[in-house]
Write a protein that holds these residues in place. Structure first.
Motif, PDB file in Angstrom:
ATOM      1  N   GLY A   1     -20.818  13.366  17.229  1.00 37.80           N
ATOM      2  CA  GLY A   1     -21.007  12.037  17.803  1.00 37.80           C
ATOM      3  C   GLY A   1     -22.107  12.055  18.850  1.00 37.80           C
ATOM      4  N   ASP A   2     -22.280  10.923  19.492  1.00 42.39           N
ATOM      5  CA  ASP A   2     -23.274  10.781  20.567  1.00 42.39           C
ATOM      6  C   ASP A   2     -24.652  11.276  20.147  1.00 42.39           C
ATOM      7  OD1 ASP A   2     -21.483   9.633  22.408  1.00 42.39           O
ATOM      8  OD2 ASP A   2     -20.782  11.604  23.043  1.00 42.39           O
TER       9      ASP A   2
ATOM     10  N   TRP B   1     -24.943  15.158  20.048  1.00 39.55           N
ATOM     11  CA  TRP B   1     -24.637  15.945  21.252  1.00 39.55           C
ATOM     12  C   TRP B   1     -23.169  16.322  21.376  1.00 39.55           C
ATOM     13  CZ3 TRP B   1     -28.351  18.257  23.739  1.00 39.55           C
ATOM     14  CH2 TRP B   1     -29.637  17.702  23.730  1.00 39.55           C
ATOM     15  N   SER B   2     -22.272  15.511  20.835  1.00 40.65           N
ATOM     16  CA  SER B   2     -20.832  15.790  20.947  1.00 40.65           C
ATOM     17  C   SER B   2     -20.348  16.416  19.649  1.00 40.65           C
ATOM     18  CB  SER B   2     -20.062  14.506  21.250  1.00 40.65           C
ATOM     19  OG  SER B   2     -20.422  14.035  22.535  1.00 40.65           O
TER      20      SER B   2
ATOM     21  N   GLN C   1     -15.018  16.760  20.750  1.00 42.07           N
ATOM     22  CA  GLN C   1     -16.322  16.179  21.030  1.00 42.07           C
ATOM     23  C   GLN C   1     -16.905  16.727  22.334  1.00 42.07           C
ATOM     24  OE1 GLN C   1     -18.087  13.496  18.791  1.00 42.07           O
ATOM     25  NE2 GLN C   1     -17.047  15.247  17.877  1.00 42.07           N
TER      26      GLN C   1
ATOM     27  N   HIS D   1     -19.487  17.824  24.682  1.00 49.47           N
ATOM     28  CA  HIS D   1     -20.865  17.354  24.787  1.00 49.47           C
ATOM     29  C   HIS D   1     -21.790  18.490  25.221  1.00 49.47           C
ATOM     30  CE1 HIS D   1     -24.239  14.728  25.798  1.00 49.47           C
ATOM     31  NE2 HIS D   1     -23.593  13.770  25.160  1.00 49.47           N
TER      32      HIS D   1
ATOM     33  N   LYS E   1     -16.783   6.795  27.606  1.00 50.42           N
ATOM     34  CA  LYS E   1     -17.354   5.553  28.117  1.00 50.42           C
ATOM     35  C   LYS E   1     -16.215   4.718  28.701  1.00 50.42           C
ATOM     36  CE  LYS E   1     -21.000   5.669  24.726  1.00 50.42           C
ATOM     37  NZ  LYS E   1     -21.425   5.241  23.404  1.00 50.42           N
TER      38      LYS E   1
ATOM     39  N   GLU F   1     -15.425   6.918  18.587  1.00 47.58           N
ATOM     40  CA  GLU F   1     -16.741   6.829  17.985  1.00 47.58           C
ATOM     41  C   GLU F   1     -16.656   6.635  16.482  1.00 47.58           C
ATOM     42  OE1 GLU F   1     -19.833   9.310  19.437  1.00 47.58           O
ATOM     43  OE2 GLU F   1     -18.477  10.176  20.891  1.00 47.58           O
TER      44      GLU F   1
END
Length: 166
Positions: A43-44, A47-48, A53, A55, A112, A136
């Motif tokens: 994700g991201d 990056w994740s 996840q 990061h 977030k 996500e």
């Protein structure tokens, strides 16, 4: 694969807090929320990585390789090492169940704003069951996955679960 992931989460939870079923439930809920319980999730924008996840640019995955983070044992142990701190803090505040899961997610995962609330509906579910919601949804369609996440060495696994790590 899902049974393997459940066994890994169980093993790691018990390495950090032996016999504490609540911590295991929270790890399952967070893994479902963060990755849908998939060790190959990305994700991201890449990056994740993995179940929790982690990061690679700004979070606890920084300094670790993608290969390490795709390994479900490594990823889970890396996350649990930090999440146990917030779990214990939340328990000291009298939190339990889904409220404790939200607290651990908010401060341990640092999603977030508002996304920490998504862990509550997944509380009580375990990897292998369909998540109620994920942080996500786009991660499933990003196409940055590996069919066979690489294994870490026996020495690395021993280091992760060694008493000094806990």
């Amino acid at each position: 694969m899902n049974q393997d992931i459940k066994a890994i989460i169980h093993r790691v939870a018990n390495a950090f807090l032996p016999g504490d079923a609540e911590f295991e439930k929270i790890l399952n809920a967070i893994a479902l929320t963060e990755s849908g319980g998939r060790p190959d999730a990305v994700g991201d924008g890449g990056w994740s990585i993995g179940l929790f996840q982690n990061h690679m640019r700004d979070g606890r995955g920084k300094g670790h390789t993608k290969e390490q983070l795709f390994d479900p044992l490594y990823n889970t142990a890396l996350a649990a090492k930090e999440l146990v701190k917030y779990y214990n803090q939340g328990k000291q505040k009298g939190l339990t169940g889904a409220n404790l899961a939200v607290y651990v997610s908010k401060y341990g995962q640092r999603p977030k704003p508002g996304n920490e609330l998504k862990v509550a509906p997944n509380y009580g579910k375990s990897v292998g069951q369909a998540p109620v919601v994920t942080n996500e949804p786009q991660m499933m369609s990003e196409g940055v996955v590996t069919a066979n996440p690489p294994n870490i060495s026996t020495e690395q696994k021993a280091c992760i679960l060694a008493p000094a790590f806990v």
